[in-house]
Design an enzyme around this catalytic site. Sequence first.
Site, PDB file in Angstrom:
ATOM      1  N   PHE A  65       0.388  -1.518   0.160  1.00 61.76           N
ATOM      2  CA  PHE A  65      -0.010  -0.435   0.408  1.00 61.76           C
ATOM      3  C   PHE A  65       0.849   1.093  -0.124  1.00 61.76           C
ATOM      4  O   PHE A  65       1.987   1.239   0.402  1.00 61.76           O
ATOM      5  CB  PHE A  65      -0.938   0.114   1.267  1.00 61.76           C
ATOM      6  N   ASP A  66       0.702   2.136  -0.944  1.00 62.81           N
ATOM      7  CA  ASP A  66       1.323   3.606  -0.589  1.00 62.81           C
ATOM      8  C   ASP A  66       0.210   4.042   0.707  1.00 62.81           C
ATOM      9  O   ASP A  66      -0.347   4.122   1.002  1.00 62.81           O
ATOM     10  CB  ASP A  66       0.847   4.796  -1.718  1.00 62.81           C
ATOM     11  N   GLY A  67       0.643   5.402   1.039  1.00 65.72           N
ATOM     12  CA  GLY A  67       0.906   5.720   2.608  1.00 65.72           C
ATOM     13  C   GLY A  67      -0.475   7.183   2.455  1.00 65.72           C
ATOM     14  O   GLY A  67      -2.268   6.849   2.176  1.00 65.72           O
TER      15      GLY A  67
END
Length: 302
Positions: A161-163
Amino acid sequence: MSYTLTGKLVVAISSRALFDFEEENRIFESTDDSAYMKLQLERLSKAAQTGVAFPLVKKLLAFNEEGEQRVEVVILSRNDPVSGLRVFRSAEHHGLHLERGVFTRGRPPYHYLRSLHANLFLSANEDDVRATIDAGFPAARVYPESSKTAESHPNEIRIAFDGDAVLFSDEAEQVFQSEGLVAFVDHESKKAAIPLPPGPFKPLLEALHSLQRTTSEKGMRIRTALVTARSAPAHERAIRTLMAWGVDVDEAMFLGGLSKSEFLREFEPDFFFDDQTGHCQSAASVAPTGHVVSGVSNKPKN
């Protein structure tokens, strides 16, 4: 007693995300749905090739054991019911045990996500993904051309996941885009102890965390990674946010502007989620990728 989806990890998926219907979709876009339906009916006995999300779905279903249904995968598609016949036949051909599907013949399908208690919707239609996120459900537009080379680790699902604008809100991203990197770092340093508001994919991370707790050491496992352009000292707020939520990730990569694709190549995710189209296009060359149409970077242009 009626069957219930409560307490299960529920993934809703469009037919184009699960199978390679790109040729058929070009027919649909260049003519009308009647020509598309005719083609699908003619190919009813011909199983479609697997699509970008197929490996992920196959692994998710492996969490189910006799007497223990932990994961439910439901077809949620703009297809017509007749074309849906080919979807189910293709699933059976490829060994996927799918029982449920909703086919809306052109109507946006996201309305049914609440009834499904869905934790994720994967679709190749950007408008449907945007509407789904606006309705409060995790969703991503899959890149059908994504690499499927990450079909390794048969007993482990790996999700990256990106943040900001994915797991977390785009609060900090708004500062970065309006005021620049120095202001962003200062903002995040001052607020290091204050958890970020949740982003659209927090519910999915929580559901994966819950699913992991129900499995045995000998069964399927889940490995998650945070892959973000943040770097120290802005990393602290991200970690503290996850701690405040009571969930964790197995790996965290604070790349400070480095290309994510090389790190994803090493992590070998079954899926990667990011809100930036540039990151998605790069990541799609090494891993199945979904664009999270969320946050300031994805506001419709007037």
